[in-house]
Design an enzyme around this catalytic site. Sequence first.
Site, PDB file in Angstrom:
ATOM      1  N   GLU A  96       0.808  -1.219   0.000  1.00  0.00           N
ATOM      2  CA  GLU A  96       0.000   0.000   0.000  1.00  0.00           C
ATOM      3  C   GLU A  96       0.846   1.276   0.000  1.00  0.00           C
ATOM      4  O   GLU A  96       1.994   1.266   0.430  1.00  0.00           O
ATOM      5  CB  GLU A  96      -0.971   0.011   1.174  1.00  0.00           C
ATOM      6  CG  GLU A  96      -0.380  -0.396   2.495  1.00  0.00           C
ATOM      7  CD  GLU A  96      -1.465  -0.616   3.552  1.00  0.00           C
ATOM      8  OE1 GLU A  96      -1.748   0.356   4.258  1.00  0.00           O
ATOM      9  OE2 GLU A  96      -1.993  -1.728   3.669  1.00  0.00           O
ATOM     10  N   CYS A 109       3.573   8.492   0.466  1.00  0.00           N
ATOM     11  CA  CYS A 109       4.217   7.601   1.423  1.00  0.00           C
ATOM     12  C   CYS A 109       4.253   6.215   0.780  1.00  0.00           C
ATOM     13  O   CYS A 109       3.214   5.668   0.433  1.00  0.00           O
ATOM     14  CB  CYS A 109       3.388   7.574   2.713  1.00  0.00           C
ATOM     15  SG  CYS A 109       3.969   6.354   3.900  1.00  0.00           S
ATOM     16  N   CYS A 116       6.917  -6.741   7.325  1.00  0.00           N
ATOM     17  CA  CYS A 116       8.079  -6.191   8.024  1.00  0.00           C
ATOM     18  C   CYS A 116       8.456  -7.167   9.125  1.00  0.00           C
ATOM     19  O   CYS A 116       7.603  -7.845   9.677  1.00  0.00           O
ATOM     20  CB  CYS A 116       7.699  -4.834   8.632  1.00  0.00           C
ATOM     21  SG  CYS A 116       9.065  -4.009   9.503  1.00  0.00           S
ATOM     22  N   CYS A 120       7.393  -4.121  15.798  1.00  0.00           N
ATOM     23  CA  CYS A 120       6.831  -3.076  16.678  1.00  0.00           C
ATOM     24  C   CYS A 120       5.372  -3.432  16.976  1.00  0.00           C
ATOM     25  O   CYS A 120       4.590  -3.681  16.058  1.00  0.00           O
ATOM     26  CB  CYS A 120       6.880  -1.700  15.999  1.00  0.00           C
ATOM     27  SG  CYS A 120       8.542  -1.209  15.533  1.00  0.00           S
ATOM     28  N   CYS A 123       2.107  -1.775  15.300  1.00  0.00           N
ATOM     29  CA  CYS A 123       2.102  -1.583  13.845  1.00  0.00           C
ATOM     30  C   CYS A 123       1.499  -2.801  13.124  1.00  0.00           C
ATOM     31  O   CYS A 123       1.901  -3.932  13.380  1.00  0.00           O
ATOM     32  CB  CYS A 123       3.535  -1.351  13.370  1.00  0.00           C
ATOM     33  SG  CYS A 123       3.674  -1.177  11.586  1.00  0.00           S
ATOM     34  N   CYS A 337      -0.098   2.225   8.700  1.00  0.00           N
ATOM     35  CA  CYS A 337       0.731   1.247   7.984  1.00  0.00           C
ATOM     36  C   CYS A 337       0.135  -0.154   7.992  1.00  0.00           C
ATOM     37  O   CYS A 337      -0.045  -0.750   9.050  1.00  0.00           O
ATOM     38  CB  CYS A 337       2.093   1.121   8.664  1.00  0.00           C
ATOM     39  SG  CYS A 337       3.046   2.592   8.593  1.00  0.00           S
TER      40      CYS A 337
HETATM   41  N1  SAH Z   1      10.101   0.819   9.607  1.00  0.00           N
HETATM   42  C1  SAH Z   1      10.234   2.229   9.507  1.00  0.00           C
HETATM   43  C2  SAH Z   1       9.276   2.892   8.542  1.00  0.00           C
HETATM   44  C3  SAH Z   1       7.856   2.408   8.517  1.00  0.00           C
HETATM   45  S1  SAH Z   1       6.819   2.789   9.887  1.00  0.00           S
HETATM   46  C4  SAH Z   1      10.197   2.868  10.875  1.00  0.00           C
HETATM   47  O1  SAH Z   1      10.046   2.159  11.866  1.00  0.00           O
HETATM   48  O2  SAH Z   1      10.365   4.068  10.978  1.00  0.00           O
HETATM   49  C5  SAH Z   1       6.586   4.546   9.804  1.00  0.00           C
HETATM   50  C6  SAH Z   1       6.250   5.179  11.149  1.00  0.00           C
HETATM   51  O3  SAH Z   1       4.900   4.884  11.543  1.00  0.00           O
HETATM   52  C7  SAH Z   1       7.129   4.691  12.275  1.00  0.00           C
HETATM   53  O4  SAH Z   1       7.450   5.768  13.114  1.00  0.00           O
HETATM   54  C8  SAH Z   1       6.204   3.727  12.983  1.00  0.00           C
HETATM   55  O5  SAH Z   1       6.630   3.467  14.280  1.00  0.00           O
HETATM   56  C9  SAH Z   1       4.887   4.433  12.878  1.00  0.00           C
HETATM   57  N2  SAH Z   1       3.696   3.604  13.076  1.00  0.00           N
HETATM   58  C10 SAH Z   1       3.474   2.348  12.650  1.00  0.00           C
HETATM   59  N3  SAH Z   1       2.244   1.935  13.014  1.00  0.00           N
HETATM   60  C11 SAH Z   1       1.677   2.951  13.669  1.00  0.00           C
HETATM   61  C12 SAH Z   1       0.419   3.144  14.302  1.00  0.00           C
HETATM   62  N4  SAH Z   1      -0.495   2.172  14.318  1.00  0.00           N
HETATM   63  N5  SAH Z   1       0.180   4.334  14.871  1.00  0.00           N
HETATM   64  C13 SAH Z   1       1.112   5.323  14.859  1.00  0.00           C
HETATM   65  N6  SAH Z   1       2.308   5.211  14.293  1.00  0.00           N
HETATM   66  C14 SAH Z   1       2.600   4.029  13.706  1.00  0.00           C
END
Ligand code: SAH
Length: 347
Positions: A96, A109, A116, A120, A123, A337
Amino acid sequence: MNDYKTNLLSLLPEDLESLMSTLGQPRYRAMQIFERIHSGNGATLDDVTNIPASLREKLRESGYDVFPVRIAERLESKLDGTKKYLFALHDGNVIESVLMEYKHGYSICISSQVGCRMGCSFCASTVDGRIRDLDAGEMLGQIYEIQKNEGIRIHSLVVMGSGEPMDNFDNLVRFVKLISHPKGMNLSGRNITVSTCGLTEKMRELADMKFALTLAVSLHSPTDELRRTFMPVAKKYSISEIMDAADYYFEQTGRRVTFEYSLIKGVNDTPECAQELSKLLAGKNTHVNLIPVNPIKERNWERSSDNNVSAFKLMLEKNRINATIRRGMGADIDAACGQLRRRYLGL
Ligand code: SAH
């Protein structure tokens, strides 16, 4: 996959030149192909009409083709006009991308991997791990197809969709070279942001390459102890190692590093966290992006209240730390994401 061919979109001019020489073609054909497929307009090999049809055929026979990504779904937010695209790849995987419109222009974006493996816990992209890396052409394809479909040119780009770009480093670097090439989109590094959860060796390697990219680091916590509770990658890299790598990035490139901080209710949004974060960033030329967490159905995390978000920002500012609250865009279209992909796949 057996039928996988080389994506011409992933090749740099020098790669195309050696390909032309292998195929017994004049060298100038390389730039003819490059300019046409990187016009930013989703051109396929059939659109490369400035070379003989016989050469297009020869390329196909030799296993080369242009693999644009195919639009599987497009959603438009009724709240702010944000558009979310779901793309199908040649092997059936889906990814996406999000198109946002700001005062200064359009921003996209893009995703860098299918899924991934960073884990985290807030996410959606990481719930089933990493399926595969995207090649540089598949990263570009997301941009070219959206530009073609919307009839626009983008002004800026963030590699902040699904995936960890530093975990797909070689393809990321290739992508940056291609999108900033003067005969391609010619997008300035200043208009590109790459976001990482903090793989420090790669942050340093990127710094050494001296692209003018903005680096964004997903910190989300001022202490290692707390960070480890929702970011497994924090077991491998300490915050002090990340800070050193971020300082190194700034020294090498002169580009201020951004820190992302997703606010989770009752977890990392307390006044103590704001104080600790201020101490950590004191005196640094930096910027904090506060993102109220977007709750996903797989987990029980809740978004911080508006009051807590404002109080957190205020405390940072009192301590002279630049901070902005990132406007939640496309909240009605699964814009966090990996959420749309999972819904599309019925997960
Ligand atoms: N892997 C990379 C880039 C992708 S995630 C990274 O970790 O930076 C992009 C951003 O969105 C990151 O800061 C991630 O922690 C955040 N993110 C992912 N899921 C999220 C959510 N459900 N709510 C808020 N931020 C989120």
